[in-house]
Scaffold this active site. Structure first.
Site, PDB file in Angstrom:
ATOM      1  N   GLY A  24      25.594   6.022 -32.287  1.00 48.94           N
ATOM      2  CA  GLY A  24      25.143   6.934 -31.238  1.00 48.94           C
ATOM      3  C   GLY A  24      25.522   6.460 -29.855  1.00 48.94           C
ATOM      4  O   GLY A  24      25.690   7.278 -28.932  1.00 48.94           O
ATOM      5  N   ALA A  25      25.664   5.146 -29.664  1.00 50.03           N
ATOM      6  CA  ALA A  25      26.038   4.616 -28.354  1.00 50.03           C
ATOM      7  C   ALA A  25      27.427   5.097 -27.941  1.00 50.03           C
ATOM      8  O   ALA A  25      27.695   5.290 -26.749  1.00 50.03           O
ATOM      9  CB  ALA A  25      25.981   3.094 -28.372  1.00 50.03           C
TER      10      ALA A  25
ATOM     11  N   GLY B  70       0.818  -1.204   0.000  1.00 48.99           N
ATOM     12  CA  GLY B  70       0.000   0.000   0.000  1.00 48.99           C
ATOM     13  C   GLY B  70       0.853   1.255   0.000  1.00 48.99           C
ATOM     14  O   GLY B  70       1.852   1.368  -0.716  1.00 48.99           O
ATOM     15  N   GLY B  71       0.478   2.219   0.845  1.00 50.30           N
ATOM     16  CA  GLY B  71       1.195   3.492   0.915  1.00 50.30           C
ATOM     17  C   GLY B  71       2.634   3.347   1.329  1.00 50.30           C
ATOM     18  O   GLY B  71       3.478   4.191   0.995  1.00 50.30           O
TER      19      GLY B  71
END
Length: 511
Positions: A405-406, A170-171
């Site tokens: 581009g790498a 949950g939270g």
């Protein structure tokens, strides 16, 4: 006076028992330590100073006014030291109301977060809880909001580490999600927004807690967690090790520890690390371990996007962040997951002034519809953006391939690399020889002899580091065995680096 002291000891003993012997025994049977046992393992012996031991919840709804009030209200908070360096800590206590968050519980956490920020010291959260205390309603939700807000304010100012050592649902999951690192314990910890029962009701999927949000899921698929360990003890030992690599805050600079590894050390085995066949893989981790101090490397997200290596090491006793392509997995290609993984790590290093050492062997970006549909362009741009905005010292070593581009993305000179080295085996080009020749000399594809000649011509001209070196894109072509020495000298030079950038409120990272 004696009566008062006896009363204090009695109340302290009651608080230290948490939910009582029966629940502590149940915790141990699950293979888990208690909140206080975890703190004792995490911090230096005798250094823990507890705060708010006697805080209790104030809820009167749904029978809570008649329920037993347990001192501490499900979370143990305070500060101590890790190898002599101050840290703040909160540890959720599953034996008290399942570690659920109440208004008072949240106030204890918020106090620790505020103190950590004032003192500019790291904060570590140990999570083992079932979410919000339902009986408190919106008061619990408001408590979460206060915690979340402080996570954001502290981000980039002090290191924030979350350790999931039980349920986190949950939270509760969103605070760890906004911290710098998340670690989990295998088989006993899990994270999810909604549990298996809710999933079954809403989507009709039958799934276990482990399948939905266990350590394996979050370290290999979702990338939510940065690492997983076999038990509480190993996990906390590794967190202590990580803390030794991290600065206390964004001002103090990296910690410096005594090193007995000569920065001038050379390693001739590196001269034969790269195979003669350019398509044969080798282990980049071997290079990393042979270059850094004493072979000590703390890897981040080891099980996710294995074609990219990220982690912390030391050179001359000072922390560096290491980013490297891994030719053993997908030939070290850049894909969406690898780009996101490296981008987040680079941004952490930049926020805390940790120099970055990058080892490059990348044949390009991974092609295919799966990557394009998955947002490769935007995820690849994250890494490009992260390296380009970095103002910390950056040293780059190209060991073999640096294509297309790498090449530019991987901390090249063009986007801000300070010192860029290449091994003699480096191949810096738009693409590999075969693909390039088939495009440039398309008209000769029917003649194998011509294609072979053209391929050799292309390899001789472009498949080396010297074209880039002629243009100053590579500062020096170095001998592999001297890599540690050259990196150490470059980092020593760059310690006084200052870089001015135009004022802006913040950047607009391609999220």
């Amino acid at each position: 006076m004696k009566d008062m002291l006896d009363l204090l000891e009695k109340r302290r003993a009651q608080a230290r028992l948490g939910g009582g012997e029966r629940r502590i025994e149940a915790q141990h049977k699950r293979g888990k330590l208690t909140a206080r046992e975890r703190i004792a393992l995490l911090l230096d012996e005798g250094s823990f100073e507890e705060l708010d031991m006697f805080v209790q919840h104030r809820c009167v709804d749904f029978g809570m006014d008649k329920a037993e009030k347990i001192p501490g209200d499900g979370v143990v908070t305070g500060w101590g030291t890790v190898n002599g360096r101050p840290v703040f800590v909160f540890s959720k206590d599953f034996t008290v109301f399942g570690g659920s968050l109440s208004e008072a519980h949240a106030e204890k956490m918020v106090k620790i977060q505020d103190m950590a920020l004032k003192m500019r010291a790291p904060v570590i959260g140990l999570f083992d809880a079932g979410g919000a205390r339902i009986q408190e309603g919106v008061a619990a939700l408001g408590g979460y909001g206060e915690v979340f807000r402080r996570n954001v304010i502290a981000s980039g100012v002090i290191p924030q580490i979350s350790v999931i050592m039980g349920p986190c649902a949950g939270g509760d999951v969103y605070s760890p999600a906004m911290t710098d690192f998340i670690f989990m314990v295998r088989d006993t910890s899990y994270m999810f927004v909604t549990g298996p029962e809710v999933v079954k009701t809403v989507t009709n999927e039958s799934v276990t807690a482990e399948e939905l949000g266990g350590a394996k899921v979050h370290t290999t698929k979702s990338s939510v967690a940065d690492g997983a360990f076999d038990n509480d003890v190993e996990c906390l030992q590794q967190i202590r090790r990580l803390i030794d690599f991290l600065p206390a805050n964004n001002i103090d600079g990296v910690p410096e520890w005594p090193s007995f590894d000569d920065p001038e050390r050379i390693d001739h085995s590196l001269d034969t690390l790269i195979p003669d066949n350019p398509n044969k893989p080798y282990d980049m981790k071997e290079l990393i371990l042979k270059v850094v101090d004493e072979g000590d490397f703390f890897e981040i997200q080891e099980a996710f996007a294995k074609n990219m290596i990220t982690g912390f090491a030391r050179i001359e006793g000072r922390t560096v962040g290491v980013v490297a392509n891994q030719p053993m997995v997908l030939a070290g290609v850049l894909d969406a997951d690898a780009s996101r993984k490296a981008a987040r790590f680079v941004r952490f290093c930049d926020a805390f002034s940790i120099p970055i050492v990058t080892f490059v062997d990348v044949p390009g970006f991974l092609p295919g519809t799966a990557q394009e549909y998955g947002g490769l362009i935007k995820h690849g741009a994250k890494l490009l953006f992260a390296f380009t905005e970095t103002s910390v010292p950056m040293v780059t070593v190209i060991t073999r391939k640096a294509f297309g581009g790498a090449y530019v993305v991987m901390a090249s000179k063009h986007i801000g690399g300070d010192v860029n080295y290449a091994w003699p085996t480096a191949q810096i080009a738009v693409m590999g020889a075969k693909g390039a020749v088939e495009i440039i000399f398309r008209q000769d594809l029917g003649d194998p002899e011509k294609i072979a000649a053209r391929t050799k011509e292309y390899e001789d001209r472009f498949m080396s580091p010297f074209v880039a070196a002629e243009r100053g894109y590579v500062d020096e072509v170095i001998m592999p065995h001297s890599t540690r020495r050259r990196i150490a000298r470059a980092l020593a030079l760059l310690r006084t680096k200052k870089e001015e950038r135009p004022w802006k409120k913040h950047d607009n990272l391609p999220l």
